[in-house]
Design an enzyme around this catalytic site. Structure first.
Site, PDB file in Angstrom:
ATOM      1  CD  GLU A   1      52.984  17.795 -54.214  1.00  0.00           C
ATOM      2  OE1 GLU A   1      54.088  17.784 -53.650  1.00  0.00           O
ATOM      3  OE2 GLU A   1      52.855  17.839 -55.456  1.00  0.00           O
TER       4      GLU A   1
ATOM      5  CD  GLU B   1      53.659  25.207 -57.232  1.00  0.00           C
ATOM      6  OE1 GLU B   1      54.563  24.945 -58.021  1.00  0.00           O
ATOM      7  OE2 GLU B   1      53.437  24.557 -56.212  1.00  0.00           O
TER       8      GLU B   1
ATOM      9  N   GLY C   1      52.028  18.078 -61.509  1.00  0.00           N
ATOM     10  CA  GLY C   1      52.331  16.661 -61.700  1.00  0.00           C
ATOM     11  C   GLY C   1      51.385  15.958 -62.650  1.00  0.00           C
TER      12      GLY C   1
ATOM     13  CG  ASN D   1      58.886  21.263 -54.464  1.00  0.00           C
ATOM     14  OD1 ASN D   1      59.540  20.580 -53.676  1.00  0.00           O
ATOM     15  ND2 ASN D   1      57.562  21.384 -54.378  1.00  0.00           N
ATOM     16  CD1 TRP D   2      65.002  18.818 -56.945  1.00  0.00           C
ATOM     17  CD2 TRP D   2      66.419  18.025 -55.393  1.00  0.00           C
ATOM     18  NE1 TRP D   2      66.279  18.995 -57.413  1.00  0.00           N
ATOM     19  CE2 TRP D   2      67.169  18.518 -56.485  1.00  0.00           C
ATOM     20  CE3 TRP D   2      67.098  17.483 -54.310  1.00  0.00           C
ATOM     21  CZ2 TRP D   2      68.573  18.468 -56.506  1.00  0.00           C
ATOM     22  CZ3 TRP D   2      68.483  17.437 -54.333  1.00  0.00           C
ATOM     23  CH2 TRP D   2      69.209  17.920 -55.426  1.00  0.00           C
ATOM     24  CE  LYS D   3      56.178  18.740 -56.443  1.00  0.00           C
ATOM     25  NZ  LYS D   3      54.951  18.543 -57.182  1.00  0.00           N
TER      26      LYS D   3
ATOM     27  N   GLY E   1      58.715  21.147 -60.362  1.00  0.00           N
ATOM     28  CA  GLY E   1      58.794  19.867 -59.670  1.00  0.00           C
ATOM     29  C   GLY E   1      59.590  18.858 -60.484  1.00  0.00           C
ATOM     30  N   GLY E   2      58.887  18.009 -61.210  1.00  0.00           N
ATOM     31  CA  GLY E   2      59.507  16.890 -61.926  1.00  0.00           C
ATOM     32  C   GLY E   2      60.743  17.269 -62.732  1.00  0.00           C
TER      33      GLY E   2
ATOM     34  CB  SER F   1      52.985  20.485 -65.914  1.00  0.00           C
ATOM     35  OG  SER F   1      52.335  19.494 -65.138  1.00  0.00           O
TER      36      SER F   1
ATOM     37  CG  HIS G   1      53.796  22.327 -52.699  1.00  0.00           C
ATOM     38  ND1 HIS G   1      53.012  21.263 -53.042  1.00  0.00           N
ATOM     39  CD2 HIS G   1      54.464  22.699 -53.812  1.00  0.00           C
ATOM     40  CE1 HIS G   1      53.216  20.981 -54.339  1.00  0.00           C
ATOM     41  NE2 HIS G   1      54.095  21.844 -54.817  1.00  0.00           N
TER      42      HIS G   1
END
Ligand code: 13P
Length: 256
Positions: free
Chosen positions: A101, A171, A177, A13-15, A238-239, A217, A99
């Protein structure tokens, strides 16, 4: 049915990261580094404006492209939104829905998550449906109740046939994050709870066939242990998905 016969899916997930030119480069690098790694499906969920170039860069490779949200209406006056048919035609095969976010910053509710999921499935997209508890809920000891309720509300009215095109991503919001990862046992425990709820809704055969990812994470250092758990069928990353070499190592960890 055992984990071995469920589809393992490693999704990035590149966000809100990567311009179109950066996206093309990162997709190509990811595809090269994960070529021939057929032990799992590899998906990159990219910003709307990157979908077409990412899909072009992914052509002929084992990388599949996804979006990060979809509107539930087919078209109309919904400024800033994209419909499922737009995403499909641009080259998306998957879409992330719900998600944390989006729930936290953009007013997404279980009701809108459910509506978006139905629209995406009706159009032929595969859905990565995200849910999970916030820290206060975990500390209050109500994680099981929260994820059970989300699972039921988010899947309300979705047929057993359509469920075959759904992946659930567990999640825990406190792990996203933050560098805090759920322990493999915590991830396993909650993924098993979700599977049990799905068993109650659709029967245990459908539940056993459902891919349930862990996200929060996950990285090249902790993926193998998380993925070794029987109810953890992949990851939503993500990251670490922004760095092809790191993401490819997670894909490697899923080959076992
Ligand atoms: P991080 O891997 O950066 O914690 O993000 C997880 C996530 O939100 C994936 O959807």
């Amino acid at each position: 049915m055992k984990k071995e016969v469920r589809k393992v899916v490693i999704a990035g997930n590149w966000k809100m990261n990567m311009t179109p030119s950066e996206a093309a480069k990162a997709v190509k690098e990811t595809a090269e580094l994960t070529a021939g790694k057929n032990g799992c499906d590899v998906v990159l969920c990219v910003p709307f404006v990157d979908i077409a170039v990412a899909a072009e860069a992914a052509k002929g490779t084992n990388v599949k492209i996804g979006a990060q949200n979809v509107h539930f209406e087919a078209k109309g006056a919904y400024t800033g939104e994209c419909s499922a048919s737009m995403l499909l035609e641009a080259g998306a095969e998957y879409v992330i829905i719900g998600h944390s976010e989006r729930r936290q910053y953009f007013g997404e509710t279980d009701e809108t998550v459910n509506k978006r999921t139905k629209a995406a499935l009706a159009a032929g997209l595969k859905v990565i449906l995200c849910l999970g508890e916030v820290l206060e809920e975990r500390q209050a000891g109500i994680t099981a109740e929260i994820v059970s309720m989300q699972t039921k509300l988010d899947l309300a009215g979705i047929s057993a046939e359509d469920l075959k095109n759904v992946i659930i991503a567990y999640e825990p919001v406190w792990a996203i994050g933050t560098g805090l990862t759920a322990t493999p046992d915590q991830a396993e425990e909650v993924c098993a709870i979700i599977r049990n709820v799905v068993c109650g809704l659709y029967g245990c055969e459908a539940a056993e066939a459902l891919t349930i990812q862990y996200g929060g994470s996950m990285n090249d250092g902790n993926a193998a242990e998380l993925l070794s758990k029987v109810n953890v069928d992949g990851g939503l990353i993500g990251g670490a998905s922004l760095v092809p070499a790191k993401f490819a190592k997670i894909v490697d960890a899923a080959q076992a």
